[in-house]
Design a protein around this motif. Structure first.
Motif, PDB file in Angstrom:
ATOM      1  N   LEU A 225       0.585  -1.125  -0.225  1.00 52.35           N
ATOM      2  CA  LEU A 225      -0.238  -0.008   0.016  1.00 52.35           C
ATOM      3  C   LEU A 225       0.885   1.616   0.300  1.00 52.35           C
ATOM      4  O   LEU A 225       0.653   2.260  -0.247  1.00 52.35           O
ATOM      5  CB  LEU A 225      -1.101   0.017   1.045  1.00 52.35           C
ATOM      6  N   LEU A 226       2.062   1.025   0.673  1.00 47.82           N
ATOM      7  CA  LEU A 226       2.575   2.032   1.300  1.00 47.82           C
ATOM      8  C   LEU A 226       3.257   2.767  -0.164  1.00 47.82           C
ATOM      9  O   LEU A 226       3.799   3.629  -0.765  1.00 47.82           O
ATOM     10  CB  LEU A 226       3.437   1.960   2.489  1.00 47.82           C
ATOM     11  N   LEU A 227       4.169   1.656  -0.903  1.00 47.46           N
ATOM     12  CA  LEU A 227       4.791   1.694  -2.407  1.00 47.46           C
ATOM     13  C   LEU A 227       4.135   2.267  -3.735  1.00 47.46           C
ATOM     14  O   LEU A 227       3.984   3.035  -3.980  1.00 47.46           O
ATOM     15  CB  LEU A 227       5.069   0.223  -2.495  1.00 47.46           C
ATOM     16  N   GLY A 228       3.358   1.380  -3.387  1.00 45.31           N
ATOM     17  CA  GLY A 228       1.971   2.256  -4.677  1.00 45.31           C
ATOM     18  C   GLY A 228       1.689   3.584  -4.035  1.00 45.31           C
ATOM     19  O   GLY A 228       1.494   5.066  -5.272  1.00 45.31           O
ATOM     20  N   THR A 229       1.151   3.862  -2.784  1.00 45.07           N
ATOM     21  CA  THR A 229       0.796   5.100  -2.813  1.00 45.07           C
ATOM     22  C   THR A 229       2.047   6.319  -2.687  1.00 45.07           C
ATOM     23  O   THR A 229       1.735   6.842  -3.986  1.00 45.07           O
ATOM     24  CB  THR A 229       0.680   5.895  -0.840  1.00 45.07           C
ATOM     25  N   PHE A 230       2.607   5.334  -2.585  1.00 48.80           N
ATOM     26  CA  PHE A 230       4.204   7.075  -2.828  1.00 48.80           C
ATOM     27  C   PHE A 230       4.510   7.100  -4.268  1.00 48.80           C
ATOM     28  O   PHE A 230       4.794   8.314  -4.220  1.00 48.80           O
ATOM     29  CB  PHE A 230       5.234   6.543  -1.969  1.00 48.80           C
ATOM     30  N   ALA A 231       4.578   5.508  -5.018  1.00 52.55           N
ATOM     31  CA  ALA A 231       4.597   6.293  -6.556  1.00 52.55           C
ATOM     32  C   ALA A 231       4.021   6.633  -6.758  1.00 52.55           C
ATOM     33  O   ALA A 231       3.981   7.533  -7.922  1.00 52.55           O
ATOM     34  CB  ALA A 231       4.858   4.299  -7.064  1.00 52.55           C
ATOM     35  N   GLY A 232       2.109   6.458  -7.013  1.00 53.34           N
ATOM     36  CA  GLY A 232       1.585   7.503  -7.130  1.00 53.34           C
ATOM     37  C   GLY A 232       1.631   8.765  -7.515  1.00 53.34           C
ATOM     38  O   GLY A 232       1.253  10.398  -8.104  1.00 53.34           O
ATOM     39  N   ALA A 233       1.257   9.115  -6.204  1.00 54.48           N
ATOM     40  CA  ALA A 233       1.545  10.623  -5.707  1.00 54.48           C
ATOM     41  C   ALA A 233       2.652  11.065  -6.472  1.00 54.48           C
ATOM     42  O   ALA A 233       2.623  12.308  -6.997  1.00 54.48           O
ATOM     43  CB  ALA A 233       1.419  10.734  -3.793  1.00 54.48           C
ATOM     44  N   GLY A 234       3.133  10.966  -5.655  1.00 56.00           N
ATOM     45  CA  GLY A 234       5.347  11.036  -6.274  1.00 56.00           C
ATOM     46  C   GLY A 234       5.078  11.576  -7.940  1.00 56.00           C
ATOM     47  O   GLY A 234       5.635  12.751  -8.323  1.00 56.00           O
ATOM     48  N   LEU A 235       4.157   9.876  -8.911  1.00 55.52           N
ATOM     49  CA  LEU A 235       4.507  10.878 -10.588  1.00 55.52           C
ATOM     50  C   LEU A 235       3.592  11.559 -10.531  1.00 55.52           C
ATOM     51  O   LEU A 235       3.965  12.525 -11.097  1.00 55.52           O
ATOM     52  CB  LEU A 235       4.060   9.601 -11.256  1.00 55.52           C
ATOM     53  N   GLY A 236       2.068  11.708  -9.843  1.00 55.45           N
ATOM     54  CA  GLY A 236       1.193  13.504  -9.660  1.00 55.45           C
ATOM     55  C   GLY A 236       1.282  13.992  -9.540  1.00 55.45           C
ATOM     56  O   GLY A 236       1.564  15.611 -10.507  1.00 55.45           O
ATOM     57  N   ALA A 237       2.247  14.388  -7.958  1.00 56.77           N
ATOM     58  CA  ALA A 237       2.809  15.415  -8.092  1.00 56.77           C
ATOM     59  C   ALA A 237       4.402  15.976  -9.190  1.00 56.77           C
ATOM     60  O   ALA A 237       4.139  16.955  -9.436  1.00 56.77           O
ATOM     61  CB  ALA A 237       3.449  15.402  -6.611  1.00 56.77           C
ATOM     62  N   TRP A 238       4.839  14.891  -9.699  1.00 60.97           N
ATOM     63  CA  TRP A 238       6.431  15.575 -11.154  1.00 60.97           C
ATOM     64  C   TRP A 238       4.966  15.832 -12.198  1.00 60.97           C
ATOM     65  O   TRP A 238       5.459  16.733 -12.834  1.00 60.97           O
ATOM     66  CB  TRP A 238       6.630  14.905 -11.566  1.00 60.97           C
ATOM     67  N   ILE A 239       4.339  15.513 -12.239  1.00 61.20           N
ATOM     68  CA  ILE A 239       3.185  15.875 -13.721  1.00 61.20           C
ATOM     69  C   ILE A 239       2.503  17.439 -13.038  1.00 61.20           C
ATOM     70  O   ILE A 239       2.130  18.458 -14.424  1.00 61.20           O
ATOM     71  CB  ILE A 239       2.357  14.778 -13.839  1.00 61.20           C
ATOM     72  N   GLU A 240       2.060  17.538 -12.216  1.00 62.39           N
ATOM     73  CA  GLU A 240       1.733  18.888 -11.557  1.00 62.39           C
ATOM     74  C   GLU A 240       3.004  19.582 -11.948  1.00 62.39           C
ATOM     75  O   GLU A 240       2.350  20.871 -12.303  1.00 62.39           O
ATOM     76  CB  GLU A 240       0.891  18.674 -10.248  1.00 62.39           C
ATOM     77  N   THR A 241       3.682  19.360 -11.269  1.00 63.54           N
ATOM     78  CA  THR A 241       5.028  20.772 -11.405  1.00 63.54           C
ATOM     79  C   THR A 241       5.302  20.379 -12.782  1.00 63.54           C
ATOM     80  O   THR A 241       5.555  21.821 -13.279  1.00 63.54           O
ATOM     81  CB  THR A 241       5.859  20.127 -10.481  1.00 63.54           C
TER      82      THR A 241
END
Length: 249
Positions: A225-241
Motif C-alpha cells: 500500500l505504501l509503495l503504491g501510494t508514494f509511487a502514484g503520488a510522486g508521479l502525480g506531483a511531478w506531472i503537476e509541477t
C-alpha cells in the motif's frame, strides 16, 4: 440542505469554519458508516479474541481511530506486549497521513486551536478524499472536514463495539460479500476525485501496478500500500509541477 461556503471567484481563497459546514460533513459521513461495518466487526472480534476487555477495546478504538493501525497492533498483540514493534508498525501504516496533511494545507494552514487539532485527530482516508473533492469544487468551509471526521469517528466506535459485543452472532466466513462493503465505500468516494484520464489515469495506474507488484513479491503489509501510494503520488506531483512550469513560460 445547507451547503458549505464556496469561493465566489477563482482568486478568492478565504477559508471559513462554520457550524453549517460541520453539520453537513456529519450528514454526508453517515453513508460511510455502512462501509465500515464489516471492518469494525473484525476489529471488535479480534480485540475480544486477544483478551482485551470491552473498556480497553473502546479506549483503544477512540484514541487510535485508524482501522489499519489498530489491526496491525492487534495482530502483534502478545504478553508481554511488543510495544516498540507495534509502535514502529503503526507508524509505517500511518505515514500516509503526512502527504494528506500537505494536500489539505489550504484549509489546515488557516485553522488554530481546537479547530486544527480536532480536525487532525479525526482525519482518515475517507474524510480526506471527500474534503479534497470539496476543495476542488471551490469549497472553503474547513468545518466540513471536521464534521466528516466526527461522523466517521462515531460510526467507527459503534461498529467496533458491535463486533466486540456480538461477535459470535455476527461472525461471517472469510470471503463473504459483506466484506466488500468497506472496499465499495472507499471506491465510491474516489469517483469525485477523478479529474479525467489526461490528469489522473497514469498516476492511478502506476500506483495500482506498484502495489500489486509489491504484493506479488510477498512484501509484508502495509508495504504494498505504501509503495503504491508514494509511487502514484510522486508521479502525480511531478506531472503537476511539470505542467505548472510549462504554463508559466
Amino acid at each position: 440542505m445547507a451547503e458549505p461556503a464556496r469561493a465566489a471567484a477563482p482568486g478568492v481563497h478565504r477559508v471559513v469554519f462554520t457550524r453549517v459546514g460541520i453539520r453537513l460533513g456529519i450528514r454526508r459521513s453517515i453513508a460511510l458508516g455502512f462501509g465500515m461495518l464489516p471492518f469494525g466487526i473484525v476489529i471488535g472480534v479480534l480485540s475480544a479474541a486477544k483478551g482485551l476487555s470491552f473498556p480497553e477495546t473502546m479506549l483503544m478504538t477512540m484514541l487510535v481511530f485508524a482501522g489499519s493501525a489498530q489491526l496491525v497492533a492487534l495482530e502483534l498483540w502478545a504478553d508481554p506486549a511488543p510495544i516498540l514493534a507495534a509502535t514502529i508498525a503503526t507508524l509505517v501504516v500511518n505515514i500516509r497521513m503526512a502527504p494528506m496533511g500537505a494536500a489539505l494545507a489550504p484549509w489546515l494552514d488557516r485553522l488554530r486551536g481546537w479547530r486544527l487539532w480536532g480536525t487532525l485527530a479525526t482525519l482518515v482516508d475517507h474524510s480526506f478524499a471527500m474534503a479534497i473533492a470539496e476543495q476542488r469544487a471551490g469549497g472553503r468551509d474547513a468545518g466540513y472536514l471536521l464534521g466528516l471526521g466526527i461522523g466517521i469517528w462515531l460510526a467507527w466506535v459503534a461498529t467496533v463495539a458491535l463486533g466486540y459485543l456480538g461477535g459470535g452472532l455476527l461472525r461471517v466466513p472469510p470471503g463473504h460479500p459483506l466484506f466488500f462493503a468497506a472496499i465499495a465505500a472507499f471506491l465510491s468516494i474516489l469517483v469525485p476525485l477523478w479529474r479525467g484520464p489526461r490528469v489522473d489515469l497514469v498516476p492511478w495506474v502506476v500506483a495500482g501496478l506498484v502495489a500489486l507488484a509489491a504484493h506479488r513479491a510477498a512484501l509484508p503489509v502495509p508495504l504494498p500500500l505504501l509503495l503504491g501510494t508514494f509511487a502514484g503520488a510522486g508521479l502525480g506531483a511531478w506531472i503537476e509541477t511539470r505542467k505548472g512550469s510549462v504554463s508559466s513560460r
